[in-house]
Design an enzyme around this catalytic site. Sequence first.
Site, PDB file in Angstrom:
ATOM      1  CB  THR A 125      -0.921   0.021   1.240  1.00 50.85           C
ATOM      2  OG1 THR A 125      -1.554   1.298   1.351  1.00 50.85           O
ATOM      3  CG2 THR A 125      -0.131  -0.224   2.517  1.00 50.85           C
ATOM      4  CG  ASP A 126      -1.011   4.967  -1.103  1.00 49.45           C
ATOM      5  OD1 ASP A 126      -1.611   4.295  -0.246  1.00 49.45           O
ATOM      6  OD2 ASP A 126      -1.554   5.908  -1.731  1.00 49.45           O
ATOM      7  CD  GLU A 127      -3.349   3.622   4.346  1.00 50.40           C
ATOM      8  OE1 GLU A 127      -3.210   3.714   5.580  1.00 50.40           O
ATOM      9  OE2 GLU A 127      -4.392   3.220   3.801  1.00 50.40           O
ATOM     10  CE1 TYR A 153      -3.173  -2.389   5.717  1.00 50.61           C
ATOM     11  CE2 TYR A 153      -3.368  -0.029   5.329  1.00 50.61           C
ATOM     12  CZ  TYR A 153      -3.285  -1.319   4.845  1.00 50.61           C
ATOM     13  OH  TYR A 153      -3.303  -1.547   3.488  1.00 50.61           O
ATOM     14  CE  LYS A 157      -0.065  -4.680   2.957  1.00 53.72           C
ATOM     15  NZ  LYS A 157      -0.393  -6.046   2.414  1.00 53.72           N
TER      16      LYS A 157
END
Length: 343
Positions: A125-127, A153, A157
Site C-alpha cells: 500500500t502507499d500508506e 496497519y 505492511k
Amino acid sequence: MKILVTGGAGFIGGNFIRFTRNKYPNYKIVCVDLLTYAGNLETLADMLGMSNFKFEKADISNAKDIDRIFNAERPDIAVNFAAESHVDRSIEDPGLFLKTNILGTQTLMDACIKYNVKRFHQVSTDEVYGDLPIDKPELLFTENSPIHASSPYSASKASADLLCLAYQRTFALPATISRCSNNYGPFHFPEKLIPLVISRALNDQSIPVYGEGKNIRDWLYVEDHCSAIDKIIHEAKNGDVYNIGGGCEKQNIDVVKLILKILNKPESLITYVKDRPGHDLRYAIDYSKIKTELGWTPSVKFEEGLKKTVDWYLTNKDWWQNIISGEYKNYYQKMYSGRETAR
C-alpha cells in the site's frame, strides 16, 4: 499455469481473480482466504463450480495449512492480497494486524521457497510512506521515498515489505512488491469510504465524514490495479518494487459530494465527526516507473469509474445488504457444510 491468490475473497483479490480468469481462461486459480469480516465468498459465487478454480479456507499465518495447500497445489505464481487492512480496526487491535500482515507473509514466503514458486508478489500500500503535506501538490511518493508509517496497519505492511525484500536478497526468493493508492469499484466492502457513502445514501442515512473532509487520496479503479499487478507478475524482474497510482487526487468531501450528486441525494446527509488519531493528510503516487518499464497506465477516469461503481451497487443490492446484515458470514457454511475433508 497455476496461480495461488491469498485474500481472494476480499475486494481487490476477488477482482484480480476475475481479471485473471477473463484474461487467462486456461490458468488454474487457487483462492486461499480465511473469510474474516472482509472476506466474502459470495464475491466468487459464480466460480465455485468451475473445474479450473479451487477455494481453500485457511489462515496464511498457519504454517501447517499453508504447507498442505502448497504441497498439494504446487503453484507457479503466488500473489498475496491477504491482509487486515482497515486503519480504524488496526487502532483497536494492532496485534491482529501484526500476525496476519507480517507473520502471514513470512509463512507464505517460506512455502514459496520450499516449493520453488516462480514468482511471489506482495500486494502492499502507499500508506507505508506516511503522508504528504496538502499545500505542496508537487510532492509525490516514489519507490525511493522513505518508509514512514502512521498507523499499526501501515506499519505492519511496511514490515512485510522489508521482510519480503530481505527474503529476496538472503534466500533468492523470486519476489516483487507493488504499492497502490486507494482503490474503488465492484465488491468493495461497505465499511470503506465510497461503498459506505453509497449504501448509506441509498438508505437516506447520515454519512460520517472525518474532520472537515479535506484529507486527500489518489484514487484508482480496481480493474486498473489488477492489470498493473498482471504486468508485474509476468514481466518484472525479481526484487522490483512498483508504485501503482491513479493520478487522481481528490478530497474526501469532494468524493462524498460527487456520489450524492450521482444518486441525486442531498448534501444535508453529511455529518462531520471527530477525526481519527494519526489520520494521514494526503497520499499521492508517482507511477512513472511502471509506466516507463512495463508500459502500464490507468485507463479508467475517476468520474467514469465512480459512475460504474455506483451502478454496480444499485444492481447488486443483495451482495452489500447481506454484508450489512451479517448474512454473508453464513455463505461458506451453506456452500461447504458436510463437504470439507478431514485434515
